[in-house]
Design an enzyme around this catalytic site. Sequence first.
Site, short mmCIF file in Angstrom:
data_model
loop_
_atom_site.label_atom_id
_atom_site.label_comp_id
_atom_site.label_asym_id
_atom_site.label_seq_id
_atom_site.Cartn_x
_atom_site.Cartn_y
_atom_site.Cartn_z
N CYS A 21 49.49 62.54 58.54
CA CYS A 21 49.17 62.34 57.13
C CYS A 21 50.42 62.56 56.28
O CYS A 21 51.31 61.72 56.27
CB CYS A 21 48.00 63.21 56.72
SG CYS A 21 47.17 62.57 55.26
N HIS A 47 44.30 61.76 60.54
CA HIS A 47 44.36 63.10 61.13
C HIS A 47 43.77 63.08 62.54
O HIS A 47 42.58 63.40 62.71
CB HIS A 47 43.57 64.09 60.28
CG HIS A 47 44.18 64.40 58.95
ND1 HIS A 47 45.09 65.42 58.78
CD2 HIS A 47 44.02 63.82 57.74
CE1 HIS A 47 45.46 65.47 57.51
NE2 HIS A 47 44.83 64.50 56.85
N GLU A 75 44.08 65.21 64.75
CA GLU A 75 43.72 66.56 65.21
C GLU A 75 42.22 66.85 65.10
O GLU A 75 41.70 67.69 65.82
CB GLU A 75 44.52 67.63 64.45
CG GLU A 75 44.19 67.81 62.97
CD GLU A 75 44.97 66.89 62.03
OE1 GLU A 75 45.42 65.81 62.49
OE2 GLU A 75 45.11 67.24 60.84
#
Length: 537
Positions: A381, A507, A509
């Site tokens: 990001c 993102h 993650e």
Amino acid sequence: MKYIFVTGGVISSLGKGLTAAALGTLLENRGLKICLQKFDPYLNVDPGTMSPYQHGEVYVLDDGAETDLDLGHYERFTSVQLSRLNNLTSGQVYQTVLDKERRGDYLGKTVQVIPHVTGEIQNRILQLAEASQADVLITEIGGTTGDIEGLPFLEAIREFALDVGPSNVLFIHVTYVPFIKAAGELKTKPTQQSVAKLREIGITPQLIVCRCERPLDKELRQKISLFCNVPFEGVIEEKDVDHSIYEVPLMLQRERMDDLVCQHLHLDCPQPQMAHWQEIIRKMIAPAHRVRVGVVGKYIGLQDAYKSVYEAIIHGGVANDCGVEIVRVDAEDIEREGPEKILKGLGGILIPGGFGERGIEGKIAAARYAREHHVPYLGLCLGMQIATIEFARHVAGLDRAHSAEFDPNTPHPVIAMLDSQLKVTKKGGTMRLGAQPCQLKVGSRAASLYGAFIVKERHRHRYEFNNKYRELLEKKGLVFAGTTPDEKLVELIELPDHPFFIASQFHPEFRSKPHQPHPLFRGFIAAAHHHAHNKPL
Ligand code: GLN
């Protein structure tokens, strides 16, 4: 349908969310369909408007809900699909109640905490029960017993338990058993008082999970059993883990917590299959390889600000049988001392998401260092925006290139506000949020890591690559390896003449789990290990 409610006592940060998630792991691996839900007693509608200092990371779901970071644990420990139904705040409850009041739904009545606020809380439990079709719904109540703002939630679950009957509901209280150095012993009084407080409200927990630094001996367990009115085996030890939070399910299994839950709820199911989980832990505790990677951010001192990023890095390690030491680097230290001194020797450099100007130049210097020294780089990001600015300034020669977020007067706004954001005036829940499809370029490193050309990833941003600079930067060697399917928004960039330089606007993650490490993190750790040891894994 069976309901488990998890409350917390004595102090916050005990890891109620982890306990709930770990119980979820065990029940799921017994073949049960489970669902998890978090109630947060604060008045914010969601945590999206809170600073990481207040709340740690904001965890984003597929449907764009900005939620509490405990939902990250739920997704990482289990296979549950979460949506905005799974996180309820007092703010949402009151908003719903007040909307109804204005609409006239309660005409003639006085609107009160009991039964209207509590009723709304119960509605949410039922709504999720219906939507999830789970065998067991685990609901975690945020905060600590005794907090004024938590009372409506506790009252709501007390009434709810009456409605569904005692064999369908279980209360678990997670409490703290401190070790007092001067006395050389563990103390049970705070637990006794916390349970007494719960019982005053009308809730009697059947299981007490004791968070402690040292093991509970028999005598202590007997004491807690006696004073808290639970059977001896209902006193569960949850000691601080030695290596990894992913040990918690195995720890609770040793305490027979899942057996007790199933007995109480009359759930007839086999013992959990945990062999794969044990292998994950083995790779975390005794990995075949080791590497150090740096995370360059501005909330480096906070445990929870980059929670999912740290977890995903560890998962990337598991995928490579590689233990990862995460070096937390404050971007402002790079500004003060230069990148060389701080970043030298790291196997990889990761820049996570973020907002605000502080530390930005340090991050740009870190991205430059990674590019020029061929250190594997993963940008997430803001980390993609930083890599773009760096490339524009130092490779494409666009002097003072910047993001309009940090320098509205830059001559080269290579990162600019998304068109869809231009008319947005309200702050809450208005970013570009949630899972969106991304199309990957044939032959790109990302496509080969994913093994796919269309992927769905979660977003949380207002700014984006400025298409006016696409042609120029492409000519200079930046590869736009991922875009939205209509090709309007850049989603992922790569540098081809580099061992590993990938940065995404999304993102990744948020989608990584220990048992399903994310492909970008898997690739990043493999490259970092290769870089650090100058040999392939
Ligand atoms: N501040 C940037 C934006 O809003 C990046 C956001 C993020 O990293 N989550 O676009």
